[in-house]
Design a protein around this motif. Structure first.
Motif, PDB file in Angstrom:
ATOM      1  N   PHE A  32      38.017  42.152  38.804  1.00  0.00           N
ATOM      2  CA  PHE A  32      37.734  42.686  37.408  1.00  0.00           C
ATOM      3  C   PHE A  32      37.568  43.953  37.352  1.00  0.00           C
ATOM      4  O   PHE A  32      37.906  44.783  36.235  1.00  0.00           O
ATOM      5  N   HIS A  35      40.940  45.215  37.060  1.00  0.00           N
ATOM      6  CA  HIS A  35      41.702  44.790  35.606  1.00  0.00           C
ATOM      7  C   HIS A  35      41.238  45.561  34.614  1.00  0.00           C
ATOM      8  O   HIS A  35      41.894  46.238  33.747  1.00  0.00           O
ATOM      9  N   ASP A  36      39.668  46.055  34.846  1.00  0.00           N
ATOM     10  CA  ASP A  36      39.089  46.608  33.741  1.00  0.00           C
ATOM     11  C   ASP A  36      39.565  48.085  33.727  1.00  0.00           C
ATOM     12  O   ASP A  36      39.632  48.838  32.723  1.00  0.00           O
ATOM     13  N   MET A  39      43.591  47.914  32.255  1.00  0.00           N
ATOM     14  CA  MET A  39      44.010  47.095  31.131  1.00  0.00           C
ATOM     15  C   MET A  39      44.050  48.421  29.969  1.00  0.00           C
ATOM     16  O   MET A  39      44.947  48.298  29.125  1.00  0.00           O
ATOM     17  N   MET A  92      51.095  42.367  34.533  1.00  0.00           N
ATOM     18  CA  MET A  92      49.807  42.213  34.051  1.00  0.00           C
ATOM     19  C   MET A  92      49.666  41.007  33.124  1.00  0.00           C
ATOM     20  O   MET A  92      48.673  40.343  33.394  1.00  0.00           O
ATOM     21  N   MET A  93      50.660  40.678  32.272  1.00  0.00           N
ATOM     22  CA  MET A  93      50.675  39.601  31.481  1.00  0.00           C
ATOM     23  C   MET A  93      50.603  38.324  32.292  1.00  0.00           C
ATOM     24  O   MET A  93      49.952  37.406  32.069  1.00  0.00           O
ATOM     25  N   TRP A  95      49.516  37.956  35.491  1.00  0.00           N
ATOM     26  CA  TRP A  95      48.360  37.955  36.029  1.00  0.00           C
ATOM     27  C   TRP A  95      47.147  37.421  34.964  1.00  0.00           C
ATOM     28  O   TRP A  95      46.445  36.301  35.315  1.00  0.00           O
ATOM     29  N   MET A  96      47.216  37.993  34.001  1.00  0.00           N
ATOM     30  CA  MET A  96      46.093  37.495  33.031  1.00  0.00           C
ATOM     31  C   MET A  96      46.545  36.095  32.588  1.00  0.00           C
ATOM     32  O   MET A  96      45.510  35.362  32.482  1.00  0.00           O
ATOM     33  N   HIS A  97      47.666  35.523  32.291  1.00  0.00           N
ATOM     34  CA  HIS A  97      47.502  34.408  32.083  1.00  0.00           C
ATOM     35  C   HIS A  97      47.421  33.238  33.213  1.00  0.00           C
ATOM     36  O   HIS A  97      47.126  32.284  33.066  1.00  0.00           O
ATOM     37  N   TYR A  99      45.575  33.774  35.688  1.00  0.00           N
ATOM     38  CA  TYR A  99      44.035  33.730  36.472  1.00  0.00           C
ATOM     39  C   TYR A  99      43.105  32.717  35.944  1.00  0.00           C
ATOM     40  O   TYR A  99      43.275  32.252  34.603  1.00  0.00           O
ATOM     41  N   GLU A 119      43.861  37.020  44.628  1.00  0.00           N
ATOM     42  CA  GLU A 119      43.830  37.939  42.928  1.00  0.00           C
ATOM     43  C   GLU A 119      43.754  39.382  43.192  1.00  0.00           C
ATOM     44  O   GLU A 119      44.374  39.982  42.533  1.00  0.00           O
ATOM     45  N   ILE A 123      46.500  41.890  41.709  1.00  0.00           N
ATOM     46  CA  ILE A 123      46.144  42.952  40.501  1.00  0.00           C
ATOM     47  C   ILE A 123      46.223  44.369  41.049  1.00  0.00           C
ATOM     48  O   ILE A 123      46.798  45.194  40.233  1.00  0.00           O
TER      49      ILE A 123
END
Length: 143
Positions: A32, A35-36, A39, A92-93, A95-97, A99, A119, A123
């Motif tokens: 994360f 990701h953070d 994003m 990205m979309m 991965w978020m969907h 996860y 993961e 990412i």
């Protein structure tokens, strides 16, 4: 004597479970953190995609007026960069969907750490694709 052995085993088991849980939590935090980091850059990525789209439209218009190798090369470069940005956005979309953090709780520690490693790889791939596309778009668009 047996009671001491049972107590020692229980303490060791609880201690190792706590360490395993911490390892899983740290692995998830690493994922994360990536990701953070990326994003907030998605809005810039979208601006670059829009800028490239405008540039491609202009180049199309110019090529209709007069065919020119340098204009065609510029258009091809813009299309390639745009594709890279689209792949990063989709990555990205997706991965978020895809996860599923809740499923970590159902896994054993070893499996959860392996899942987090996978993961992290995913990412990281998104991050690299974003960096590549955004760096090229920035140079191409002169921003």
């Amino acid at each position: 004597m047996k009671i001491k052995l049972i107590v020692v085993c229980c303490v060791a088991l609880v201690s190792s479970c706590g360490q395993d849980k911490a390892a899983v939590e740290n692995a998830e935090k690493e994922v994360f953190a990536i990701h953070d980091e990326i994003m907030p850059q998605m809005s810039q990525l979208m601006e670059y995609k829009n800028g490239l789209s405008i540039e491609i439209t202009k180049l199309d218009s110019l090529l209709k007026i007069k065919s020119n190798d340098s204009l065609q090369k510029r258009k091809d470069e813009a299309l390639a960069i745009s594709t890279t940005l689209q792949e990063a956005d989709k990555g990205m979309m997706d991965w978020m969907h895809d996860y599923r953090g809740d499923s970590l709780k159902a896994l054993g520690s070893e499996e959860a750490i392996k899942a987090m490693s996978a993961e992290k790889t995913k990412i990281n791939t998104v991050r690299e694709k974003m960096r590549e596309g955004m760096d090229k778009a920035k140079t191409f668009l002169g921003k």
